[in-house]
Design a protein around this motif. Structure first.
Motif, PDB file in Angstrom:
ATOM      1  N   THR A 217      45.932  48.872 -22.794  1.00  0.00           N
ATOM      2  CA  THR A 217      45.799  48.502 -24.106  1.00  0.00           C
ATOM      3  C   THR A 217      47.461  49.015 -24.815  1.00  0.00           C
ATOM      4  OG1 THR A 217      43.359  49.013 -24.466  1.00  0.00           O
ATOM      5  CG2 THR A 217      44.750  49.160 -26.337  1.00  0.00           C
ATOM      6  N   LEU A 218      47.737  47.999 -25.360  1.00  0.00           N
ATOM      7  CA  LEU A 218      48.917  48.043 -25.951  1.00  0.00           C
ATOM      8  C   LEU A 218      48.979  48.101 -27.337  1.00  0.00           C
ATOM      9  CD1 LEU A 218      51.026  45.203 -23.638  1.00  0.00           C
ATOM     10  CD2 LEU A 218      50.389  47.870 -23.214  1.00  0.00           C
ATOM     11  N   ASN A 219      49.499  48.710 -28.204  1.00  0.00           N
ATOM     12  CA  ASN A 219      49.510  49.193 -29.746  1.00  0.00           C
ATOM     13  C   ASN A 219      50.665  48.610 -30.270  1.00  0.00           C
ATOM     14  OD1 ASN A 219      49.049  49.736 -32.243  1.00  0.00           O
ATOM     15  ND2 ASN A 219      48.787  51.761 -32.047  1.00  0.00           N
ATOM     16  N   VAL A 220      50.691  47.293 -30.903  1.00  0.00           N
ATOM     17  CA  VAL A 220      51.811  46.613 -31.308  1.00  0.00           C
ATOM     18  C   VAL A 220      51.857  46.836 -32.991  1.00  0.00           C
ATOM     19  CG1 VAL A 220      51.758  44.792 -29.659  1.00  0.00           C
ATOM     20  CG2 VAL A 220      50.491  44.359 -31.828  1.00  0.00           C
ATOM     21  N   ASP A 221      50.775  47.508 -33.635  1.00  0.00           N
ATOM     22  CA  ASP A 221      50.691  48.160 -34.913  1.00  0.00           C
ATOM     23  C   ASP A 221      50.552  47.087 -35.915  1.00  0.00           C
ATOM     24  OD1 ASP A 221      51.600  50.731 -34.478  1.00  0.00           O
ATOM     25  OD2 ASP A 221      53.656  50.312 -34.295  1.00  0.00           O
ATOM     26  N   HIS A 222      50.887  45.793 -35.740  1.00  0.00           N
ATOM     27  CA  HIS A 222      50.518  44.601 -36.723  1.00  0.00           C
ATOM     28  C   HIS A 222      49.587  43.671 -36.231  1.00  0.00           C
ATOM     29  CE1 HIS A 222      53.523  46.448 -39.111  1.00  0.00           C
ATOM     30  NE2 HIS A 222      54.494  46.277 -38.268  1.00  0.00           N
ATOM     31  N   ALA A 223      49.286  42.900 -36.881  1.00  0.00           N
ATOM     32  CA  ALA A 223      48.196  41.750 -36.268  1.00  0.00           C
ATOM     33  C   ALA A 223      49.048  40.895 -35.669  1.00  0.00           C
ATOM     34  CB  ALA A 223      47.596  40.631 -37.408  1.00  0.00           C
ATOM     35  N   VAL A 224      48.424  40.591 -34.434  1.00  0.00           N
ATOM     36  CA  VAL A 224      48.933  39.392 -33.415  1.00  0.00           C
ATOM     37  C   VAL A 224      48.855  38.203 -33.873  1.00  0.00           C
ATOM     38  CG1 VAL A 224      48.992  38.710 -30.966  1.00  0.00           C
ATOM     39  CG2 VAL A 224      48.501  41.198 -31.347  1.00  0.00           C
ATOM     40  N   GLN A 245      58.120  41.584 -30.209  1.00  0.00           N
ATOM     41  CA  GLN A 245      57.903  42.901 -29.208  1.00  0.00           C
ATOM     42  C   GLN A 245      57.886  42.063 -27.978  1.00  0.00           C
ATOM     43  OE1 GLN A 245      55.100  45.691 -30.293  1.00  0.00           O
ATOM     44  NE2 GLN A 245      55.214  45.207 -32.546  1.00  0.00           N
ATOM     45  N   ILE A 246      58.591  42.791 -27.084  1.00  0.00           N
ATOM     46  CA  ILE A 246      58.655  42.347 -25.299  1.00  0.00           C
ATOM     47  C   ILE A 246      57.934  43.667 -24.842  1.00  0.00           C
ATOM     48  CG2 ILE A 246      59.778  41.693 -23.533  1.00  0.00           C
ATOM     49  CD1 ILE A 246      61.692  40.209 -25.258  1.00  0.00           C
ATOM     50  N   TRP A 247      56.831  43.569 -23.972  1.00  0.00           N
ATOM     51  CA  TRP A 247      56.105  44.492 -23.395  1.00  0.00           C
ATOM     52  C   TRP A 247      56.317  44.096 -21.736  1.00  0.00           C
ATOM     53  CZ3 TRP A 247      53.575  48.658 -25.523  1.00  0.00           C
ATOM     54  CH2 TRP A 247      53.459  48.782 -26.955  1.00  0.00           C
ATOM     55  N   ASP A 248      56.368  45.370 -20.965  1.00  0.00           N
ATOM     56  CA  ASP A 248      56.146  45.410 -19.582  1.00  0.00           C
ATOM     57  C   ASP A 248      54.674  45.558 -19.382  1.00  0.00           C
ATOM     58  OD1 ASP A 248      56.198  45.893 -16.785  1.00  0.00           O
ATOM     59  OD2 ASP A 248      57.833  46.558 -16.541  1.00  0.00           O
ATOM     60  N   THR A 249      53.913  44.423 -18.797  1.00  0.00           N
ATOM     61  CA  THR A 249      52.510  44.631 -18.942  1.00  0.00           C
ATOM     62  C   THR A 249      52.041  45.421 -17.506  1.00  0.00           C
ATOM     63  OG1 THR A 249      52.352  42.623 -17.519  1.00  0.00           O
ATOM     64  CG2 THR A 249      52.075  42.569 -19.876  1.00  0.00           C
ATOM     65  N   THR A 250      53.153  45.998 -16.791  1.00  0.00           N
ATOM     66  CA  THR A 250      52.796  46.441 -15.486  1.00  0.00           C
ATOM     67  C   THR A 250      52.666  48.018 -15.659  1.00  0.00           C
ATOM     68  OG1 THR A 250      54.971  46.425 -14.512  1.00  0.00           O
ATOM     69  CG2 THR A 250      53.674  44.763 -13.699  1.00  0.00           C
ATOM     70  N   THR A 251      53.613  48.300 -16.836  1.00  0.00           N
ATOM     71  CA  THR A 251      53.532  49.869 -17.030  1.00  0.00           C
ATOM     72  C   THR A 251      53.245  50.264 -18.318  1.00  0.00           C
ATOM     73  OG1 THR A 251      55.997  49.491 -17.752  1.00  0.00           O
ATOM     74  CG2 THR A 251      55.728  49.844 -15.393  1.00  0.00           C
ATOM     75  N   ALA A 252      53.012  49.078 -19.417  1.00  0.00           N
ATOM     76  CA  ALA A 252      52.671  49.234 -20.524  1.00  0.00           C
ATOM     77  C   ALA A 252      53.877  49.839 -21.413  1.00  0.00           C
ATOM     78  CB  ALA A 252      51.404  50.225 -20.818  1.00  0.00           C
ATOM     79  N   ASP A 253      54.800  49.679 -20.996  1.00  0.00           N
ATOM     80  CA  ASP A 253      55.985  50.203 -21.927  1.00  0.00           C
ATOM     81  C   ASP A 253      56.486  49.011 -22.674  1.00  0.00           C
ATOM     82  OD1 ASP A 253      56.298  52.633 -20.462  1.00  0.00           O
ATOM     83  OD2 ASP A 253      57.458  51.618 -18.793  1.00  0.00           O
ATOM     84  N   LYS A 254      57.077  49.187 -24.063  1.00  0.00           N
ATOM     85  CA  LYS A 254      57.721  48.505 -25.047  1.00  0.00           C
ATOM     86  C   LYS A 254      59.183  48.367 -24.601  1.00  0.00           C
ATOM     87  CE  LYS A 254      56.714  48.832 -29.384  1.00  0.00           C
ATOM     88  NZ  LYS A 254      56.566  49.065 -30.926  1.00  0.00           N
TER      89      LYS A 254
END
Length: 384
Positions: A217-224, A245-254
Motif C-alpha cells: 500500500t503506497l501513500n501518495v497523500d493526494h487523490a490519484v 510521483q514514481i514508485w518502485d512497486t517491488t520495494t514500496a519506495d518512492k
C-alpha cells in the motif's frame, strides 16, 4: 486584510530561441483529425499495438480510428449509451474494445461489425455497481473494474473475459472512489489500483484471498488521477494536485516526487497554478518522461521533460509547438517513437519522433498493419 489577486499572465520564462535550443528532441505532427465539427472534449483514450485508436466523447459515444502511415481513417462509431462511459480499453484481440460505465456495465464490442456488443459483464448477485474505471490484463484473460464508494468502501470486481459472471472481488482495500486500475504491461498477475483516498495498492491477483493478494500500500497523500506502468517495477502516479510521483512497486519506495511548481519551472512557464500534468511514459532512451502544459489561454502549450539520470532534476525534452489544445490523454509507442494525444478541442494528434536531426518523420516509425494473432494465457487466475 486585503487579498491581492495574482493577475500575472502565464508565460514562457525564456525566449523562443532558448526554447528551441533547450527542447531539442523534435516531433512532427504526422496526422491530425477532429472527431466532430461540434465542440467536444476527449477525456479517454486507448491505443492498441497496431495503432488502432479509440476515444470517448462528451456525448458518451466512442469513435475508433486506424492509423495508416500518415492518415487517420474512422473504423466505427459506438453511440446510444445512456450512462456516462468511464473507461475505454482495447483488448489483446485488437478488434475488440471494452468499456465501463456508471450504470454498472462493462461491455465488450467488436469494432469490425460497426459496433456489435459481443459480451456484457455484470454482477447479478448484488446491486449494480457504478464503475469508475476498468482495465484488462496483458494476457487478455482477466478484466478488472473499480467502483464508486458504496457504504464507506469501494470495490474491485473481476471477470474472466470469456464469461459474463464475475470471478469475485476485493472489498476492503479502498475507502473512497477508485479512479484507476492498471494491470502491469507484461505481468498479467500484477495489478495497481488508485483512489481518491490517496492510496495506491499493488496486488498479485493469483493469490487466493484479498489479504494475500495485497502486496503493498503506497501513500501518495493526494487523490490519484492517473497511473502508468513505466517498466517491470516502476509506476508513475499523477495526482489531482498535478504533481507526479514514481514508485518502485517491488520495494514500496518512492523514487521521485515532482510537485507542480517544479514541473512548471522545468517546462519554462511562469505560473505553477496554470500547470497541468497530462501523463508520464518511458521514453525511447528508457528514461521516464513527463508530459505537461499550461491551462492558460487556449491550452496550446505542451512540452515534455525527462528525469535526469544524475539528479532529481527534470530536463527539457520536446516543445510540441503545433499543439492546438489542452491535452488530457496521451499514449506513447516506444518502439515506433510515436505519441498520440487528445484533449479539450476534440482533436486526435499523432506525433512522430524526428531522427538524425532531420525535419522529416522517420518512415520506419510510421505503423504498418500487423498480422499476428495474440494468444491468451492458459494460466488461470483466481482474484477472489
Amino acid at each position: 486584510m486585503e487579498i491581492i489577486e495574482n493577475t500575472e499572465i502565464d508565460k514562457d520564462t525564456v525566449s523562443s530561441k532558448e526554447l528551441e535550443s533547450l527542447f531539442s528532441k523534435k516531433y512532427n505532427l504526422l496526422a491530425e483529425t477532429a472527431v466532430t465539427l461540434k465542440k467536444t472534449y476527449i477525456n479517454k483514450l486507448s491505443v492498441s499495438k497496431s495503432m488502432n485508436i479509440a476515444v470517448r466523447l462528451l456525448d458518451n459515444s466512442i469513435e475508433v480510428y486506424r492509423l495508416d502511415k500518415s492518415s487517420l481513417s474512422k473504423v466505427c462509431r459506438l453511440s446510444g449509451h445512456q450512462q456516462s462511459l468511464t473507461e475505454v480499453v482495447f483488448s489483446t484481440k485488437e478488434d475488440h474494445l471494452l468499456y465501463s460505465s456508471g450504470d454498472g456495465g462493462v461491455k465488450l464490442w467488436d469494432t469490425r461489425t460497426s459496433g456489435l456488443c459481443v459480451q456484457e459483464y455484470k454482477d447479478e448477485e448484488r446491486q449494480p455497481h457504478s464503475y469508475t474505471c476498468m482495465d484488462v490484463s496483458c494476457s487478455g484473460r482477466v478484466i478488472c473494474a473499480g467502483t464508486e464508494t458504496e457504504q464507506n468502501d469501494a470495490y474491485l470486481v473481476f471477470w474472466d473475459q470469456r464469461k459474463a459472471e464475475p470471478l469475485g472481488g476485493y472489498w476492503n482495500s479502498h475507502t473512497e472512489d477508485i479512479t484507476q486500475v492498471k494491470f502491469h504491461t507484461d505481468k498479467s498477475e500484477t495489478l495497481a489500483s488508485g483512489s481518491l483516498d490517496g492510496i495506491i495498492n499493488i496486488y498479485n491477483i493469483e493469490e487466493g484471498t484479498e489479504d494475500d493478494a495485497l502486496q503493498y500500500t503506497l501513500n501518495v497523500d493526494h487523490a490519484v488521477e492517473k497511473l502508468t506502468w513505466l517498466d517491470h517495477c516502476r509506476l508513475s502516479c499523477a495526482t489531482q494536485y498535478n504533481d507526479l510521483q514514481i514508485w518502485d512497486t517491488t520495494t514500496a519506495d518512492k523514487l521521485k516526487h515532482y510537485d507542480r511548481e517544479k514541473i512548471c519551472r522545468s517546462i519554462k512557464r511562469s505560473r505553477a497554478d496554470e500547470c497541468h500534468v497530462a501523463d508520464a511514459y518511458l521514453g525511447a532512451d528508457g528514461r521516464p518522461v513527463v508530459l505537461a502544459g499550461s491551462v492558460a489561454g487556449d491550452g496550446g502549450v505542451l512540452r515534455s521533460v525527462r528525469v535526469s539520470t544524475k539528479s532529481n532534476k527534470l530536463e527539457p525534452l520536446t516543445n510540441f509547438a503545433h499543439n492546438k489544445q489542452l491535452v488530457r490523454c496521451a499514449a506513447y509507442d516506444k518502439q515506433r517513437d510515436i505519441l498520440v494525444t487528445t484533449g479539450e478541442s476534440g482533436l486526435i494528434d499523432v506525433w512522430g519522433g524526428v531522427t538524425d536531426g532531420s525535419d522529416e518523420p522517420d518512415e520506419e516509425a510510421v505503423p504498418k498493419k500487423l498480422h499476428k494473432s495474440l494468444r491468451l494465457s492458459d494460466k488461470r487466475h483466481k482474484p477472489y
